[in-house]
Design a protein around this motif. Structure first.
Motif: not given
Length: 232
Positions: A150-151, A171-172, A185-186, A190, A193, A196-197, A230
């Motif tokens: 993700g990132h 990541a966060i 938060q993300v 990234s 983004p 990532t979740p 998040l």
């Protein structure tokens, strides 16, 4: 196993050391100017650079590889990075993701810390050892690798039950370096983004209660509690 978690640096850019009877594992390598603060932190725990057995990178971005090449060439310390981020750590691939909305004050603080701690002298790694999702490394603390794309494609979570911690890298974030927001938060910059979740869901059932990020304060709570907080 006796194990201790050392937080080195600050909430703008942090690296961490897991100190055990068998030696030290570094999680990320901060900025190039962090040699002194690393040595001082290890000394407080009765250890030295010679006790470092390896560095595990949460991803390959330049503000996470700072002292890694120095430790490799001067002290023989290997660096481990997910195979999908090996090119970043070696400097073969350059990320170009946007940092998003920013405010003058937080951005200047971030840039000031980066410059003061040697960001302009960043050296990519001449050699890395690659890891994959699901591996448990033969390093102090037995770090477990959990893929968190993700990132970056090769972002990982590093699980170390001995210090009750999950290391999530970027990541966060718990304090956005560009706008100062303290929402969970993300992380900025990234590549994907939105991914990532979904990746973080892999952590939901894990029991560790120390969620360590590269930028911002430690989140004290489980991954499930972090996910509930998040910002979507």
């Amino acid at each position: 196993m006796n194990a201790q978690l050392l937080r080195i640096g600050d909430d703008i850019v942090a690296l961490h050391a897991v100190v055990t009877d068998e030696g030290v594992t570094l999680i990320d390598a901060g900025l190039p100017g962090d040699r002194r603060i690393l040595q001082e932190a290890l000394a407080t725990a009765g250890r030295s650079l010679d006790d470092i057995r390896g560095i595990v990178l949460t991803h390959g971005d330049s503000d996470h590889i700072g002292v890694a090449e120095w430790l490799r060439t001067e002290h023989g310390v290997p660096t481990f990075v997910h195979e999908a981020d090996a090119g970043r750590a070696r400097g073969d691939k350059t990320p170009s993701a946007s940092g998003g909305a920013w405010k003058l004050g937080p951005t200047l603080r971030f840039l000031g810390v980066a410059v003061r701690r040697g960001a302009m002298r960043a050296k990519h790694l001449g050699e890395v050892r690659t890891v994959r999702d699901g591996e448990v490394l033969d390093l102090p603390g037995a770090p477990e690798i959990i893929g968190l794309p993700g990132h970056s494609p090769g972002s990982i979570a590093i699980r170390i039950p001995a210090v009750d911690a999950l290391f999530l890298g970027d990541a966060i974030t718990t304090r956005h370096v560009l706008n100062g927001s303290e929402d969970v938060q993300v992380g900025p910059f990234s590549d994907d983004p939105a991914q990532t979740p979904e990746s973080l869901e892999k952590l939901r059932a894990l029991p560790e209660r120390t969620i360590v990020v590269g930028h911002g304060p430690i989140f004290h709570g489980t991954a499930a509690e972090m996910l509930a907080s998040l910002k979507r």
